[in-house]
Design an enzyme around this catalytic site. Structure first.
Site, PDB file in Angstrom:
ATOM      1  CG  ASP A 294      -2.324   0.166   1.005  1.00 51.43           C
ATOM      2  OD1 ASP A 294      -2.775  -0.348  -0.022  1.00 51.43           O
ATOM      3  OD2 ASP A 294      -2.997   0.807   1.824  1.00 51.43           O
TER       4      ASP A 294
ATOM      5  CD  GLU B 145       6.761  -2.639  -5.252  1.00 50.29           C
ATOM      6  OE1 GLU B 145       6.002  -1.860  -4.676  1.00 50.29           O
ATOM      7  OE2 GLU B 145       7.980  -2.447  -5.406  1.00 50.29           O
TER       8      GLU B 145
HETATM    9  N1  COS Z   1      -3.599  -2.770   5.253  1.00 51.92           N
HETATM   10  C1  COS Z   1      -4.080  -3.652   6.154  1.00 51.92           C
HETATM   11  N2  COS Z   1      -4.764  -4.763   5.785  1.00 51.92           N
HETATM   12  C2  COS Z   1      -4.961  -4.974   4.484  1.00 51.92           C
HETATM   13  C3  COS Z   1      -4.486  -4.095   3.494  1.00 51.92           C
HETATM   14  C4  COS Z   1      -3.790  -2.942   3.934  1.00 51.92           C
HETATM   15  N3  COS Z   1      -3.316  -2.063   3.074  1.00 51.92           N
HETATM   16  N4  COS Z   1      -4.843  -4.568   2.282  1.00 51.92           N
HETATM   17  C5  COS Z   1      -5.535  -5.700   2.500  1.00 51.92           C
HETATM   18  N5  COS Z   1      -5.597  -5.937   3.831  1.00 51.92           N
HETATM   19  C6  COS Z   1      -6.254  -7.039   4.505  1.00 51.92           C
HETATM   20  C7  COS Z   1      -7.704  -7.188   4.065  1.00 51.92           C
HETATM   21  O1  COS Z   1      -8.559  -6.357   4.815  1.00 51.92           O
HETATM   22  C8  COS Z   1      -7.941  -8.644   4.339  1.00 51.92           C
HETATM   23  O2  COS Z   1      -8.174  -8.819   5.728  1.00 51.92           O
HETATM   24  P1  COS Z   1      -9.495  -9.576   6.261  1.00 51.92           P
HETATM   25  O3  COS Z   1      -9.393 -10.951   5.646  1.00 51.92           O
HETATM   26  O4  COS Z   1      -9.314  -9.566   7.729  1.00 51.92           O
HETATM   27  O5  COS Z   1     -10.649  -8.802   5.742  1.00 51.92           O
HETATM   28  C9  COS Z   1      -6.602  -9.291   4.033  1.00 51.92           C
HETATM   29  O6  COS Z   1      -5.626  -8.259   4.130  1.00 51.92           O
HETATM   30  C10 COS Z   1      -6.542  -9.893   2.655  1.00 51.92           C
HETATM   31  O7  COS Z   1      -6.910  -8.890   1.702  1.00 51.92           O
HETATM   32  P2  COS Z   1      -7.763  -9.253   0.424  1.00 51.92           P
HETATM   33  O8  COS Z   1      -9.037  -9.923   0.859  1.00 51.92           O
HETATM   34  O9  COS Z   1      -7.857  -8.060  -0.444  1.00 51.92           O
HETATM   35  O10 COS Z   1      -6.817 -10.363  -0.204  1.00 51.92           O
HETATM   36  P3  COS Z   1      -6.938 -11.137  -1.555  1.00 51.92           P
HETATM   37  O11 COS Z   1      -6.273 -12.440  -1.398  1.00 51.92           O
HETATM   38  O12 COS Z   1      -8.329 -11.148  -2.057  1.00 51.92           O
HETATM   39  O13 COS Z   1      -6.019 -10.195  -2.473  1.00 51.92           O
HETATM   40  C11 COS Z   1      -5.025  -9.446  -4.469  1.00 51.92           C
HETATM   41  C12 COS Z   1      -6.055 -10.325  -3.819  1.00 51.92           C
HETATM   42  C13 COS Z   1      -4.995  -9.847  -5.936  1.00 51.92           C
HETATM   43  C14 COS Z   1      -5.424  -7.989  -4.338  1.00 51.92           C
HETATM   44  C15 COS Z   1      -3.652  -9.646  -3.776  1.00 51.92           C
HETATM   45  O14 COS Z   1      -3.335 -11.010  -3.769  1.00 51.92           O
HETATM   46  C16 COS Z   1      -2.544  -8.890  -4.434  1.00 51.92           C
HETATM   47  O15 COS Z   1      -2.337  -7.697  -4.191  1.00 51.92           O
HETATM   48  N6  COS Z   1      -1.766  -9.604  -5.290  1.00 51.92           N
HETATM   49  C17 COS Z   1      -0.606  -9.055  -5.925  1.00 51.92           C
HETATM   50  C18 COS Z   1       0.586  -9.386  -5.103  1.00 51.92           C
HETATM   51  C19 COS Z   1       1.757  -8.605  -5.538  1.00 51.92           C
HETATM   52  O16 COS Z   1       1.730  -7.396  -5.561  1.00 51.92           O
HETATM   53  N7  COS Z   1       2.816  -9.331  -5.850  1.00 51.92           N
HETATM   54  C20 COS Z   1       4.043  -8.731  -6.204  1.00 51.92           C
HETATM   55  C21 COS Z   1       5.010  -8.890  -5.083  1.00 51.92           C
HETATM   56  S1  COS Z   1       6.202  -7.676  -4.974  1.00 51.92           S
HETATM   57  S2  COS Z   1       7.202  -7.832  -6.588  1.00 51.92           S
END
Ligand code: COS
Length: 392
Positions: free
Chosen positions: A244, A368
């Protein structure tokens, strides 16, 4: 470079000072560091990290109490720095960014002990950091990771693999996300020192714009319980919260590349003669330059909006960061492509700046969180708002 954005209300006078000071430093210092690398990528990155530390720029990657520049990470400063470094050198931007991303989970969720152990050295450029989330079978779907953290009497035993790890092979420590149990709440985060027994570099990965990248293998690495970041089982949230902060800065790096491409294209258009006038006199070239300038400013607005919300409102910016990263990286790709087109043959000549930018930008639409992941995030948020608000 057009610096009018530095007077936008999202930014404070300190951000303008930072941008101008870093630009002057980059012009004076970077050419010798990057050119004297003589193609030795690892050594150049190590020198860049030390130089960025000595210059005081890495202080922006950690909180003030541990050698940093501000109480919490200031996303606007991170964006200004990435944008400025990317304008001058993709590798310098990479070296800076990975110090931030690689230690970001410690800065925001780590214990005092972890912060004291790692952050001052990150800020000084004495320790190189890395973020280890992706796996061969868990990229965009990061929660599908399989690496395992087995509980032991003294902490954990790590086994599995991570891939596409920036700074893999040159990092002093890795923030690793792995499973302590099944399911979405079963991921935990730990810091693994590069000297740990059982850690090996399974593969060095070459990409079109070279930077140190590797696949790591963990063969029963023993990790003390004190090396865990935050609460057990909250590793996935920690990873997403770290992203984030840093996703907006990926947009800022893309913006730096796009600004450089626009500057190169403008300079070329003013001097290149054709059909009895300069290229800049041709309406078709003016139309291209106008589209490029528009994309650059629109990207900057989304980036500094997201950074401002994070810094000032101190809320989650999952949607704003996704928009900034998606838009800025996609548009930078097209701005750079248009610059190549304007420069003609010179645009594809190996060693020319726009040819380098053409290779540098591509990975930013993938790492990312790929553009498609950002679309998932934006659509989800929109649908949630509609669900909450009901019919208009
Ligand atoms: N701060 C705090 N908590 C967070 C958050 C944040 N910024 N973002 C998400 N969360 C929490 C959510 O609230 C959720 O918690 P609850 O289960 O208690 O509600 C939990 O984390 C999981 O979030 P979410 O439900 O959105 O997860 P998903 O598995 O559905 O996410 C995506 C799907 C595709 C969005 C995620 O897997 C993603 O970002 N993938 C890309 C990964 C990436 O960037 N890889 C590159 C690595 S670095 S090169």
């Amino acid at each position: 470079m057009d610096r009018s954005f530095l007077d936008w209300p999202f930014l404070e006078p300190r951000h303008k000072e930072l941008a101008l000071a870093l630009d002057a430093w980059a012009r004076a210092e970077l050419p010798s560091v990057v050119d004297q690398g003589h193609g030795d990528l690892d050594a150049t990155c190590q020198t860049l990290v030390r130089a960025l530390g000595k210059g005081g720029w890495l202080r922006h990657c950690v909180p003030a109490a541990f050698g940093g520049a501000s109480d919490a990470l200031d996303v606007r400063s991170l964006c200004i720095i990435r944008e400025t470094l990317a304008f001058h050198s993709g590798l310098a931007d990479f070296a800076f960014a990975m110090q931030g991303l690689g230690s970001g989970a410690i800065s925001t969720f780590g214990s005092e002990v972890l912060k004291r152990k790692y952050l001052p050295a990150v800020a000084a450029g004495e320790k190189i950091a890395a973020f280890a989330l992706s796996e061969p079978d868990a990229g965009s779907d990061a929660a599908a990771m399989a690496s395992n953290l087995e509980t032991t009497a003294s902490g954990y035993r790590l086994s599995g693999e991570k891939t596409w790890i920036s700074n893999g092979g040159i990092a002093d420590f890795y923030c690793v996300f792995a499973r302590t149990s099944e399911g979405p709440k079963g991921v935990s985060a730990v810091v693994l020192d590069a000297s740990a027994e059982g850690l090996s570099i399974a593969e060095r990965i070459d990409v079109i714009a070279p930077h140190p990248l590797a696949r790591l293998k963990f063969d029963n690495c023993e990790i003390a319980a004190t090396q865990r970041i935050g609460v057990e089982g909250e590793g996935f949230k920690i990873a997403l919260a770290t992203l984030d902060i840093f996703r907006t800065t990926v947009g800022a790096a893309a913006l730096g590349f796009a600004r450089r491409a626009l500057a190169e294209a403008g300079a070329h258009a003013l001097t290149r003669r054709m059909f009895g006038a300069t290229l800049s006199d041709q309406p078709i070239a003016q139309a291209l330059l106008a589209e490029m300038a528009l994309d650059v400013d629109a990207s900057a607005l989304l980036i500094y909006r997201s950074a401002w919300v994070k810094d000032v409102k101190r809320t989650r910016v999952t949607r704003e960061a996704a928009m900034a990263k998606l838009y800025a990286t996609d548009k930078a790709q097209s701005v750079i492509d248009q610059a190549v087109q304007l420069l003609g043959g010179l645009g594809v000549k190996k060693g020319s700046k726009v040819e380098e930018l053409y290779r540098e930008i591509r990975a930013l639409r993938i790492y990312e969180g790929a553009s498609e992941v950002q679309k998932i995030v934006i659509a989800r948020q929109h649908l949630e708002n509609v669900r909450n608000e009901g019919l208009p």
